[in-house]
Write an enzyme that holds these catalytic residues in place. Sequence first.
Site, PDB file in Angstrom:
ATOM      1  N   ARG A 111       0.843  -1.207   0.000  1.00  0.00           N
ATOM      2  CA  ARG A 111       0.000   0.000   0.000  1.00  0.00           C
ATOM      3  C   ARG A 111       0.874   1.252   0.000  1.00  0.00           C
ATOM      4  O   ARG A 111       0.549   2.244  -0.640  1.00  0.00           O
ATOM      5  CB  ARG A 111      -0.956   0.001   1.214  1.00  0.00           C
ATOM      6  N   TYR A 141     -14.530  17.123 -17.117  1.00  0.00           N
ATOM      7  CA  TYR A 141     -14.954  15.729 -17.137  1.00  0.00           C
ATOM      8  C   TYR A 141     -16.119  15.574 -16.136  1.00  0.00           C
ATOM      9  O   TYR A 141     -16.031  16.053 -14.996  1.00  0.00           O
ATOM     10  CB  TYR A 141     -13.775  14.828 -16.756  1.00  0.00           C
ATOM     11  N   ASP A 198      -5.659  19.245 -15.174  1.00  0.00           N
ATOM     12  CA  ASP A 198      -5.944  17.885 -15.634  1.00  0.00           C
ATOM     13  C   ASP A 198      -5.475  17.820 -17.084  1.00  0.00           C
ATOM     14  O   ASP A 198      -6.079  18.418 -17.976  1.00  0.00           O
ATOM     15  CB  ASP A 198      -7.451  17.604 -15.507  1.00  0.00           C
ATOM     16  N   LYS A 206      -6.621   6.660 -20.055  1.00  0.00           N
ATOM     17  CA  LYS A 206      -6.785   7.200 -21.407  1.00  0.00           C
ATOM     18  C   LYS A 206      -5.486   7.049 -22.209  1.00  0.00           C
ATOM     19  O   LYS A 206      -5.072   5.938 -22.458  1.00  0.00           O
ATOM     20  CB  LYS A 206      -7.285   8.639 -21.309  1.00  0.00           C
TER      21      LYS A 206
HETATM   22  C1  PLP Z   1     -11.651   9.899 -17.708  1.00  0.00           C
HETATM   23  C2  PLP Z   1     -11.242  11.184 -17.137  1.00  0.00           C
HETATM   24  C3  PLP Z   1     -11.047  11.330 -15.762  1.00  0.00           C
HETATM   25  C4  PLP Z   1     -11.323  10.206 -14.776  1.00  0.00           C
HETATM   26  O1  PLP Z   1     -10.450   9.151 -14.944  1.00  0.00           O
HETATM   27  P1  PLP Z   1     -10.826   7.606 -14.584  1.00  0.00           P
HETATM   28  O2  PLP Z   1      -9.554   6.901 -14.876  1.00  0.00           O
HETATM   29  O3  PLP Z   1     -11.956   7.221 -15.488  1.00  0.00           O
HETATM   30  O4  PLP Z   1     -11.203   7.590 -13.155  1.00  0.00           O
HETATM   31  C5  PLP Z   1     -10.605  12.551 -15.296  1.00  0.00           C
HETATM   32  N1  PLP Z   1     -10.379  13.587 -16.134  1.00  0.00           N
HETATM   33  C6  PLP Z   1     -10.561  13.483 -17.467  1.00  0.00           C
HETATM   34  C7  PLP Z   1     -10.293  14.656 -18.341  1.00  0.00           C
HETATM   35  C8  PLP Z   1     -11.001  12.289 -18.014  1.00  0.00           C
HETATM   36  O5  PLP Z   1     -11.195  12.185 -19.328  1.00  0.00           O
END
Ligand code: PLP
Length: 383
Positions: A50, A102, A173, A198
């Site tokens: 962890r 998002y 982000d 992604k």
């Molecule tokens: C998909 C996404 C998230 C969240 O990520 P997960 O891996 O699905 O939890 C956050 N920010 C953006 C811009 C995203 O496209």
Amino acid sequence: MDRGINTRCLHLEETEGKTDNYGSLSFPIYQTATYAHPGVGRSTGYDYSRLQNPTRAHLEKIVAGLEYGTDAFALSTGMAAITLLFELFKPGDHIISEADLYGGSIRLFEHVSKKNGYEFTFLNCSESDIEAAVKPNTKAIYIETPTNPMMNVSDITHISEIAKKHDLLLIVDNTFLSPYFQNPLKLGADVVIHSGTKFLGGHNDTLAGFIVTNRDDISEKLRFLIKTTGAGLAAFDSWLLIRGIKTLGLRMEKAQKNAQVLAEWLGKQKYVKEVFYPGLPTHPGHEIIKKQARGFGSMITFNVDTQEHALKILEEVRMIKYAESLGGTETLITYPTTQTHADVPEEVRLKNGITPCTLRLSTGIEDVEDLVAELERVFLTLI
Ligand SMILES: *Cc1c(COP(=O)(O)O)cnc(C)c1O
């Protein structure tokens, strides 16, 4: 001189010349919960997974290097990363946030962060006067650029100057462009977030999230938090991310080429009313993104003329998959109204520009002729 980004996707300088993994080119998956101590009061550097795991640590160093951070944290999902980061704030703190985010981030802020006593002001950060929203209890500015899904581009350097002037944390982000195309820390941000699910993972096969920073004070707090709250990325998933990142550059370049062709093709269709792709010279953020990023990415949002046509397109696609998510090898089409942004209140969605006619495309790395042929076939069914 810095090594190039493609090299940094493959090699970690500090492990070069190490032979204790039998020379294995593929980084080992340390599938272990715990670690035997060599003696009382002694540690191998690893005590319990962890807290840290060698496979995860290797991945974190690669991602820190790609974003020019001093430290990175790999978490089980992008949302776990944002949730952990928000443990840095306390009740009464105010955060200025991009409005077009998002959908999962909006859900977190509205339903979890607010319950914890955080205050938010949501703005279109590409247009609004951010400085006017700063209050005595403001602690951070949270942005995405380009935004999900409306592809608004905001000026990271300009916003970082406001953040510095008022001693605020600038959090970006960077999921949509990945470190291959954009490095917010180099433009003045303090923290970068990624959904590793992604582009970094890149194969639509695993979930992951990252926090990257170049501030030692933040990094120290986050090490304590990841150990305490426990959402660190598992060893096998860390390995999948290490493997995905090896081809980040090849995938991003090919997906971007495909996106440029599809954005131009969509712009010529009679049922398409608007195309939001920052690689088009007509996009309002085109000049800013050229200044702060090395590419435009492979996300395209577009509006068709009617909701019936939007739904028909989703019904008719075959090779292009009607699925949420983005940034993978396969091309996906999403309907923000009922998928990624379903939990965003309707009036907020409409204000941000997300209508029942809005579709979002994440172009993959297929042959572009086949993607065009698929869309041509689908569009011929519209009447
Ligand atoms: C998909 C996404 C998230 C969240 O990520 P997960 O891996 O699905 O939890 C956050 N920010 C953006 C811009 C995203 O496209």
